[in-house]
Design a protein around this motif. Sequence first.
Motif, PDB file in Angstrom:
ATOM      1  N   LYS A   1    -146.610  23.801 -90.370  1.00 49.30           N
ATOM      2  CA  LYS A   1    -146.433  25.247 -90.271  1.00 49.30           C
ATOM      3  C   LYS A   1    -147.035  25.735 -88.958  1.00 49.30           C
ATOM      4  N   ARG A   2    -146.345  26.634 -88.319  1.00 52.40           N
ATOM      5  CA  ARG A   2    -146.850  27.217 -87.074  1.00 52.40           C
ATOM      6  C   ARG A   2    -147.826  28.329 -87.412  1.00 52.40           C
ATOM      7  N   SER A   3    -148.797  28.509 -86.571  1.00 50.35           N
ATOM      8  CA  SER A   3    -149.778  29.569 -86.801  1.00 50.35           C
ATOM      9  C   SER A   3    -149.182  30.931 -86.425  1.00 50.35           C
ATOM     10  N   GLN A   4    -149.779  31.962 -86.954  1.00 51.89           N
ATOM     11  CA  GLN A   4    -149.343  33.324 -86.624  1.00 51.89           C
ATOM     12  C   GLN A   4    -149.467  33.586 -85.135  1.00 51.89           C
ATOM     13  N   LEU A   5    -150.476  33.009 -84.519  1.00 50.79           N
ATOM     14  CA  LEU A   5    -150.673  33.189 -83.080  1.00 50.79           C
ATOM     15  C   LEU A   5    -149.476  32.674 -82.288  1.00 50.79           C
TER      16      LEU A   5
ATOM     17  N   ALA B   1    -139.278  35.415 -85.195  1.00 53.98           N
ATOM     18  CA  ALA B   1    -140.740  35.343 -85.217  1.00 53.98           C
ATOM     19  C   ALA B   1    -141.328  36.439 -86.100  1.00 53.98           C
ATOM     20  N   VAL B   2    -140.796  37.638 -85.991  1.00 55.21           N
ATOM     21  CA  VAL B   2    -141.279  38.739 -86.833  1.00 55.21           C
ATOM     22  C   VAL B   2    -141.022  38.419 -88.302  1.00 55.21           C
ATOM     23  N   GLY B   3    -139.844  37.868 -88.584  1.00 55.68           N
ATOM     24  CA  GLY B   3    -139.528  37.490 -89.955  1.00 55.68           C
ATOM     25  C   GLY B   3    -140.508  36.469 -90.508  1.00 55.68           C
ATOM     26  N   LYS B   4    -140.888  35.498 -89.694  1.00 56.02           N
ATOM     27  CA  LYS B   4    -141.850  34.488 -90.137  1.00 56.02           C
ATOM     28  C   LYS B   4    -143.224  35.113 -90.365  1.00 56.02           C
ATOM     29  N   LEU B   5    -143.603  36.051 -89.514  1.00 56.85           N
ATOM     30  CA  LEU B   5    -144.907  36.709 -89.685  1.00 56.85           C
ATOM     31  C   LEU B   5    -144.935  37.549 -90.958  1.00 56.85           C
TER      32      LEU B   5
END
Length: 59
Positions: free
Chosen positions: A3-7, A52-56
């Motif tokens: 999983k990628r970090s929020q950063l 990216a916004v969707g993932k956040l």
Amino acid sequence: MSKRSQLLYCQDILESGAAISSYVQGITCDAFIQDRMRYSAVIREFEIIGEAVGKLCRR
């Protein structure tokens, strides 16, 4: 799958925003609309931002 970090998603958003800014700098709206490659590149950067916004938002 890691999983990628929020950063990292935030970095994607900032980098895409900077790319969009550079793609449209010094060009008129009419010239932008007529330049299909530039127009497509801007759309792709907005897609990256949206992903990216969707993932956040799902976290």
